[in-house]
Scaffold this active site. Sequence first.
Site, short mmCIF file in Angstrom:
data_model
loop_
_atom_site.label_atom_id
_atom_site.label_comp_id
_atom_site.label_asym_id
_atom_site.label_seq_id
_atom_site.Cartn_x
_atom_site.Cartn_y
_atom_site.Cartn_z
N GLY A 69 0.95 -1.00 -0.51
CA GLY A 69 -0.39 -0.19 0.10
C GLY A 69 1.14 1.09 -0.20
N THR A 99 4.03 -2.86 6.31
CA THR A 99 3.80 -0.90 6.50
C THR A 99 2.34 -0.71 7.70
OG1 THR A 99 4.67 -1.26 4.93
CG2 THR A 99 4.41 0.23 5.89
N TYR A 130 5.29 -3.22 11.83
CA TYR A 130 6.20 -2.35 12.03
C TYR A 130 6.32 -0.83 13.40
CZ TYR A 130 7.55 -3.33 6.80
OH TYR A 130 8.24 -3.47 5.27
N ARG A 227 19.37 -7.51 1.79
CA ARG A 227 18.95 -6.49 1.73
C ARG A 227 20.31 -5.50 0.89
NH1 ARG A 227 14.34 -3.75 3.45
NH2 ARG A 227 13.81 -2.66 1.74
N ASP A 285 8.82 -13.36 2.57
CA ASP A 285 8.24 -12.43 2.21
C ASP A 285 7.06 -12.14 1.34
OD1 ASP A 285 8.14 -9.75 3.40
OD2 ASP A 285 9.36 -8.88 2.39
N SER A 289 4.26 -6.42 -0.38
CA SER A 289 4.57 -5.43 -1.68
C SER A 289 6.40 -5.30 -2.17
CB SER A 289 3.66 -3.98 -1.87
OG SER A 289 4.48 -3.65 -0.45
ZN ZN Z 1 9.99 -6.42 5.84
#
Ligand code: ZN
Length: 389
Positions: A69, A99, A130, A227, A285, A289
């Site tokens: 989102g 999120t 989060y 990441r 995950d 998104s």
């Molecule tokens: Zn995450």
Amino acid sequence: MLFIKNAQTYTPESIGRKDILLAGNQVLAIEDSISEHHLLPGTKVIDASHHLLVPGFVDSLVHITGGGGEGGFHTRTPAMDLSDATTAGITTLVGALGTDSTTRSLPDLLAKARALSHEGITCYCHTGSYQVPVTTITGSVKDDIILINEFIGVGEIAIADHRSSMPSAAELGRIAAEARVGGMLSGKKGIVSIHMGDSTDYLSLLETIIAQSDIPRTQFYPTHMNRNLGLFDAGKQWANSGGYIDLTTSTTEMDLARGEPPCSKALAELLDDNIAIEQITFSSDGHASLPIFDDNHDLVALKVGLEESLYREVRLAVTDHGVDLATALKVITQNPAKVLGLSHKGHISTEHDADMVLLRDDDLAIDTVIARGQVMVEQAKPVIKGTFE
Ligand code: ZN
């Protein structure tokens, strides 16, 4: 009852060719040879002469109700279906919010987890999201973990990220203490899942909490540790100090172009650097998104995480990066089960649930998936589907 015949078996350790008898969710026997004369009428027999039998996969982070989102309401990702997990070999997973804890809720997450468990796999959840202060069902992280069976931890709480609520060491330390005590009182691990962002603070907030308190390093479970290369290197230190590191298998081509090491390659590198395999896990995950931000943190593109990436990266670690199968399997079987405190998962034995995957011996592709003793996938096709699939 289910009789798996002549399977090259990995518990995840290789134990050679075995015959295995299942009754419902129980593994009754694992023997070099079991006579078919002793089987009850109606027992389903699977000839696994050309297959490897491995534990069902454990995925420690899936956005089962959808996530995202970050680009507005039309970019909220859809919910997961049962076969998204089962065709990927995943028989146990942990659902979490991300999120968005405003239009997504914990009651909805819990309901979806119960639906997936009803449909045949094993599904747990984390309370929270989060954000700090943490969103809960009962009003406290501790009470959620104690009173709600499916809740085994809290998170993923975001740190070192422009989407995080910038918790202080004191705030995050108190959450970890609550999760730990809640876990103790309910026979769970009370793990604290930590979403790691791209900020160069890396793990310093967690190091501060550990230095200032008695909370052990193993209470924290930082994810997305591949990441970027800086975070990946910080993760090696963390793992060498006894911490767990979780690598995310859902990556976009743009992530790779920006320097994110794919999990398969990252695993080989960690092992080359003598990081103990027990400290390493993968998660998909899935259904998150995968937002792609430019240098100003403006959203420029969006993709959806896939559960199938979990085993894809393990398979690539074996076929393309020289990691042996028994070692590579641990990052999606016994290791996440141990980190999460799921003592009945992630292993093939008479003490563990009847969650298993048959891989083709020529190309290691997933062929058959068994969850709690029930065949969910056969010849790579789902034979049991979700309610609305
Ligand atoms: Zn995450």
